[in-house]
Each structure stands twice: as structure tokens, then as C-alpha cells.
Scaffold this active site. Structure first.
Site, PDB file in Angstrom:
ATOM      1  N   ASP A 199       4.146   6.730 -12.822  1.00 50.46           N
ATOM      2  CA  ASP A 199       2.962   6.460 -13.769  1.00 50.46           C
ATOM      3  C   ASP A 199       3.411   5.562 -14.775  1.00 50.46           C
ATOM      4  OD1 ASP A 199       0.283   6.977 -14.745  1.00 50.46           O
ATOM      5  OD2 ASP A 199       0.874   8.654 -15.950  1.00 50.46           O
ATOM      6  N   ASN A 206       2.197   2.232 -15.167  1.00 56.34           N
ATOM      7  CA  ASN A 206       2.333   0.865 -15.081  1.00 56.34           C
ATOM      8  C   ASN A 206       1.427   0.006 -15.892  1.00 56.34           C
ATOM      9  OD1 ASN A 206       4.153   1.120 -13.006  1.00 56.34           O
ATOM     10  ND2 ASN A 206       2.614   1.606 -11.532  1.00 56.34           N
ATOM     11  N   ARG A 258       0.011   0.748 -18.624  1.00 54.34           N
ATOM     12  CA  ARG A 258       0.472   1.058 -20.224  1.00 54.34           C
ATOM     13  C   ARG A 258       1.529   0.191 -20.347  1.00 54.34           C
ATOM     14  NH1 ARG A 258       0.084   7.401 -20.415  1.00 54.34           N
ATOM     15  NH2 ARG A 258       0.024   6.950 -18.093  1.00 54.34           N
ATOM     16  N   ARG A 267      -2.829  -5.592 -16.211  1.00 49.45           N
ATOM     17  CA  ARG A 267      -2.461  -4.525 -15.527  1.00 49.45           C
ATOM     18  C   ARG A 267      -1.673  -4.801 -14.329  1.00 49.45           C
ATOM     19  NH1 ARG A 267      -4.450   0.556 -16.989  1.00 49.45           N
ATOM     20  NH2 ARG A 267      -4.353   1.192 -14.827  1.00 49.45           N
ATOM     21  N   HIS A 317       1.841  -3.272 -12.243  1.00 46.02           N
ATOM     22  CA  HIS A 317       1.661  -2.533 -11.016  1.00 46.02           C
ATOM     23  C   HIS A 317       2.842  -3.223 -10.115  1.00 46.02           C
ATOM     24  CE1 HIS A 317      -1.575  -0.043 -11.648  1.00 46.02           C
ATOM     25  NE2 HIS A 317      -2.226  -0.957 -11.699  1.00 46.02           N
ATOM     26  N   LEU A 364      18.014   8.122   3.765  1.00 46.26           N
ATOM     27  CA  LEU A 364      16.921   8.851   3.004  1.00 46.26           C
ATOM     28  C   LEU A 364      15.634   8.496   3.738  1.00 46.26           C
ATOM     29  CD1 LEU A 364      16.318   8.921  -0.852  1.00 46.26           C
ATOM     30  CD2 LEU A 364      14.689   7.526   0.638  1.00 46.26           C
ATOM     31  N   SER A 403      -1.424  15.942 -11.256  1.00 50.11           N
ATOM     32  CA  SER A 403      -2.479  15.067 -10.919  1.00 50.11           C
ATOM     33  C   SER A 403      -2.868  14.957  -9.265  1.00 50.11           C
ATOM     34  CB  SER A 403      -2.139  13.532 -11.203  1.00 50.11           C
ATOM     35  OG  SER A 403      -1.809  13.351 -12.487  1.00 50.11           O
TER      36      SER A 403
END
Length: 254
Positions: A30, A32, A34, A43, A47, A141, A206
Site C-alpha cells: 500500500d 504507491n 501517496r 500515481r 505504482h 521461495l 482490506s
């Protein structure tokens, strides 16, 4: 690399215990937008910066021994964003995969996708299938990318599948246990989350991994996702290792 992460100077991020690494870590990437706004950027730049950070965090997580990393890439609710931003996010997902799948494969990372992939473009669906196929035998992973994912949507789809199995006589209602439900979720192999990380000062989940977060430890930071580093990840893991996980049981002194 691994030795450096476990033996840090006192002024750095706290050292972590290699014997108590969370197996499954989930991250809500979360902040990106801002992050970009604070810098007077569109924006889209936020991202893109966030996508670059993910590549670094995947390798850092693998280095310290995390077995599964599930990240929220695009939620079912994100379709409500402006069409231009949605198109940008889809383009970034495609760009990220085209640019990084080979790199992840070379680092022995296995890539999986969770969410309703059928709603995505045919081109993106093919890229997703190719990424999973290329990395399916890797033993490092497992990176689980949540694309067009919603926790409630996952549960509804799972209920439908289980109901169909009961109707077909494949299973009975007595077969429906917590373990069975977990085995039918998108996450399957790595169902329960040990640690949830959310940057950017929001304190909510969320609609992310609602079943899997039942006994997860939560860790929040004011940092926006593009400012997240491997040191931040170590800080979160160190905090996790100080928690007493009781899974509904009593403290020893109680």
C-alpha cells in the site's frame, strides 16, 4: 548474504533468529499513490516504483528463509478505480512479469497466482500460465501474486466448489473440516499466514486472505511501499519473533 542478515550491528535492524522465521508472510503493498503524490509525481510513477521494490523484497525474503510470500497485487475492489488507473495497473502487472519472471526463475523462485484469473485479458492470462509453468519445479521461495483477488470472493467460490462436490457425491458433509476447506482455497499449499505486513499507515486487512489470517501476527509501518526495503522486512520479522503466539491458548503464567 544470509550470514549478514542474521549478524547485524546493534545500530542496524535487530538481528533475527534463523530458527524462528515465519513460514508464510503476506504483504499489502500500500501507499504507491501517496508516495508519488508527496513527490509531485503522477500515481503511475508510484505504482512503477512499487513494482521495483517487490523484486528486491522477494529475494530478501528468500534469503532469510521465508517459504511463501503472498502479495496483494490487484483486488476485486480495484476495478472500481478510474479506468485509466486500472489499465495502468494491468499494464504494470504485465510489464513486471515480462521483465522479472526469468530473473525469479534464475533465483529458484516459484511463482503462483491466486484470484479469479479468468476475468483478465487473454494476453495476461497466457503470461500468467507461462510464468507458473516455467517456475513450477523451483524449490526456493513461493511467490503468490494475488491478482483480481478478494477474500470474500475466494470463500464464496470455495463454498460453491464444495457444494458441487457434495451434490456429485464426491464428498459428504462430514468431510468438510477446517483442513479440507483450507485445501480448497486458492492458497492451498500455504494456507495459514504467520505474519501480515501492511505499510502506509492503514490498519485494516482490506478483504485480503480472510480465512488465512485467522491467527496471523500483524505488523504495520508508516513507510509507503516504494520506501520499503530489506531492512524493513527484517524489522518486521524481528518484531514477529518477539510475539507470543498462543492460537487461542492461555499464557504459561495463566
Amino acid at each position: 548474504m544470509l550470514k549478514k542478515l542474521f549478524n547485524r550491528k546493534q545500530s542496524d535492524t535487530p538481528a533475527i533468529d534463523s530458527n524462528a522465521i515465519p513460514k508464510h508472510v503476506a504483504i499489502i503493498m500500500d501507499g504507491n499513490g501517496r508516495w508519488a503524490k508527496r513527490r509531485g509525481m503522477p500515481r503511475s510513477m508510484g505504482h512503477r516504483a512499487g513494482a521495483d521494490v517487490l523484486k528486491q523484497i522477494v529475494i530478501a525474503a528468500d534469503d532469510i528463509g521465508i517459504r511463501a510470500l503472498t502479495v496483494y497485487g490487484f483486488s476485486t475492489e480495484n476495478w472500481k478505480r478510474p479506468e485509466q488507473e486500472v489499465s495502468l495497473l494491468m499494464a504494470l502487472i504485465k510489464e513486471y512479469l515480462n521483465n522479472n519472471v526469468k530473473y525469479m526463475h534464475e533465483h529458484n523462485v516459484r511463482i503462483r497466482f491466486i484470484g479469479y484469473i479468468g476475468a483478465l485479458s487473454e494476453e495476461l492470462q497466457q503470461i500468467i500460465r507461462d510464468a507458473e509453468l516455467l517456475t513450477q519445479n523451483n524449490t526456493g521461495l513461493t511467490l503468490q501474486l494475488a491478482i483480481n483477488y478478494g477474500g470474500r470472493d475466494e470463500i464464496v467460490r470455495t463454498i460453491r466448489d464444495i457444494t458441487s462436490s457434495v451434490k456429485a457425491g464426491t464428498i459428504t458433509t462430514d468431510d468438510i473440516t477446517e483442513d479440507y476447506v483450507s485445501s480448497q482455497l486458492f492458497t492451498k499449499e500455504f494456507s495459514d499466514v504467520d505474519l501480515l505486513i501492511r505499510p502506509s499507515s492503514d490498519f485494516r486487512i482490506s478483504n485480503f486472505l480472510l480465512w488465512q489470517l485467522a491467527y496471523a501476527e500483524f505488523w504495520f509501518t508508516d513507510l509507503h511501499w516504494p520506501d520499503f526495503t530489506k531492512e524493513t522486512l527484517l524489522e518486521a520479522v524481528a518484531a514477529y519473533q518477539k510475539r507470543e503466539r498462543r492460537f487461542g491458548g492461555l499464557r504459561d503464567e495463566e
